[in-house]
Enzyme design. Structure first.
Site, PDB file in Angstrom:
ATOM      1  N   TYR A  26      27.851 -17.735  76.354  1.00 13.64           N
ATOM      2  CA  TYR A  26      28.599 -16.494  76.479  1.00 13.64           C
ATOM      3  C   TYR A  26      28.239 -15.796  77.768  1.00 13.64           C
ATOM      4  CZ  TYR A  26      24.479 -13.720  75.110  1.00 13.64           C
ATOM      5  OH  TYR A  26      23.245 -13.133  75.065  1.00 13.64           O
ATOM      6  N   LYS A  77      22.621 -19.272  78.951  1.00 13.29           N
ATOM      7  CA  LYS A  77      23.056 -18.127  78.144  1.00 13.29           C
ATOM      8  C   LYS A  77      23.773 -18.631  76.891  1.00 13.29           C
ATOM      9  CE  LYS A  77      24.747 -13.414  78.858  1.00 13.29           C
ATOM     10  NZ  LYS A  77      23.635 -12.660  78.283  1.00 13.29           N
ATOM     11  N   GLU A 134      10.576 -11.870  78.842  1.00  9.25           N
ATOM     12  CA  GLU A 134      11.701 -10.944  79.059  1.00  9.25           C
ATOM     13  C   GLU A 134      12.005 -10.240  77.747  1.00  9.25           C
ATOM     14  OE1 GLU A 134      15.491 -12.910  79.809  1.00  9.25           O
ATOM     15  OE2 GLU A 134      14.851 -14.631  78.637  1.00  9.25           O
ATOM     16  N   LEU A 154      16.276 -15.730  81.239  1.00  2.84           N
ATOM     17  CA  LEU A 154      17.640 -15.702  81.766  1.00  2.84           C
ATOM     18  C   LEU A 154      17.608 -15.022  83.137  1.00  2.84           C
ATOM     19  CD1 LEU A 154      20.673 -16.240  80.974  1.00  2.84           C
ATOM     20  CD2 LEU A 154      20.782 -13.790  80.538  1.00  2.84           C
TER      21      LEU A 154
HETATM   22  N1  PLP Z   1      17.712 -11.612  79.276  1.00  2.00           N
HETATM   23  C1  PLP Z   1      18.355 -11.777  78.117  1.00  2.00           C
HETATM   24  C2  PLP Z   1      17.689 -12.558  77.027  1.00  2.00           C
HETATM   25  C3  PLP Z   1      19.635 -11.235  77.931  1.00  2.00           C
HETATM   26  O1  PLP Z   1      20.285 -11.427  76.766  1.00  2.00           O
HETATM   27  C4  PLP Z   1      20.226 -10.481  78.980  1.00  2.00           C
HETATM   28  C5  PLP Z   1      21.561  -9.892  78.828  1.00  2.00           C
HETATM   29  O2  PLP Z   1      22.177  -9.931  77.821  1.00  2.00           O
HETATM   30  C6  PLP Z   1      19.511 -10.320  80.158  1.00  2.00           C
HETATM   31  C7  PLP Z   1      18.255 -10.907  80.292  1.00  2.00           C
HETATM   32  C8  PLP Z   1      20.092  -9.539  81.305  1.00  2.00           C
HETATM   33  O3  PLP Z   1      21.103 -10.273  81.934  1.00  2.00           O
HETATM   34  P1  PLP Z   1      22.274  -9.528  82.739  1.00  2.00           P
HETATM   35  O4  PLP Z   1      21.603  -8.635  83.713  1.00  2.00           O
HETATM   36  O5  PLP Z   1      23.018 -10.629  83.393  1.00  2.00           O
HETATM   37  O6  PLP Z   1      23.083  -8.784  81.734  1.00  2.00           O
END
Ligand code: PLP
Length: 285
Positions: A33, A149, A182, A207
């Protein structure tokens, strides 16, 4: 509840929108996603989000069901039909519908595509940013590829609920060496007592957040000291500031981790300034 969802070629009301019980997303979490911020009706950092979407698909060997150009049109149309000005657009793709079998379905099985969009409470979010949020730490329990993701989010669901049960808004995963990986749905950052902005390197263990990527540019443009290195929960407890980043929250100050107050217990100047500057560096389309 979104009013109109795009599902495999059709725009449908939620009560008419459905996917098969044999969809591999439903059976195996076999899909990916993306979430992009929508601001003033524009999509923020769409190019980067679509690049990451393609990478996630490639890593899982799922075929892109439509071209990225067509997907961009569908995203815009979904935003338009739901009258979203400030919110998010959500894209989900799975390996498609096939009789339940762990190995890949027959070649030619069409991947499934769902797109939704909804407004967010921008005022509420801003108020939250002025107060800052509390975070808890939980043991890292995810698979070894959170850089993809994937829609398989059970550890994240449990971590978020644990946070909620303790009156916090986010959970930070901590690996066996005591290092923060994270958040359950965000990247984790601290500002050290010396004023260095620190976040963990984006290897396979986290991520690579799009907000994170853009924020590194903001930090460099502001001539702040930046270190891309792991940090422990202990170091975070003693930090001057902490914050999380995600497309739906941009920069969200953290004022408490577990039972420890961070800094003065109020959002710090670095987090506030980065939040304020972010959209001047982001791509609008
Ligand atoms: N880490 C995780 C596990 C996430 O689910 C998300 C966003 O949903 C992020 C980091 C941040 O990613 P982004 O800045 O692309 O939204």
């Amino acid at each position: 509840m979104p009013r109109i969802a795009y599902v495999n070629g059709r725009y449908l009301r939620p009560c008419d929108a459905s996917v098969s019980i044999e969809d591999r997303g439903y059976q195996f979490s076999d899909g990916i996603y993306e979430v992009c911020e929508v601001r003033g009706g524009a999509i923020i950092d769409e190019r980067r989000h679509l690049e990451r979407l393609r990478r996630s698909l490639d890593e899982l060997r799922i075929r892109l069901p439509v071209t990225l150009r067509a997907l961009a049109v569908i995203m815009r149309e979904t935003i338009r039909r739901n009258r979203v000005r400030d919110g998010i657009v959500y894209v989900q793709m799975t390996r498609g519908v096939a009789r339940r079998d762990f190995s890949f379905p027959p070649p030619g099985t069409a991947p499934s595509l769902v797109v939704t969009a909804r407004n967010l409470d921008i005022g509420g979010n801003e108020k939250k940013a002025q107060q800052g949020i509390a975070v808890i730490t939980v043991a890292e329990s995810r698979w070894a590829r959170p850089d993809i993701k994937s829609i398989s989010l059970l550890p994240n669901v449990l971590a978020k609920q644990a946070a909620r049960d303790r009156g916090a808004a986010e959970a930070w995963f901590v690996d066996r060496d005591g290092r923060v990986t994270e958040g359950a749905s965000s990247n984790a950052w601290i500002v050290t007592q010396e004023g260095r902005v620190v976040t963990r390197p984006a290897d396979n263990g986290i991520l690579r957040g799009i907000t994170r990527t853009v924020l590194i540019e903001v930090i460099k443009a502001q001539n702040l000291l930046f270190e891309e290195r792991p940090f422990t929960a202990e170091e975070a407890y003693g930090a001057r500031e902490a914050f999380v980043t995600a497309a739906s929250q941009i920069v969200m100050p953290v004022v408490q981790i577990d039972d420890r107050k961070i800094g003065t217990g109020a959002p710090g100047p670095v987090a506030r300034s980065l939040r304020e500057s972010f959209h001047r560096h982001a791509e609008w389309s």
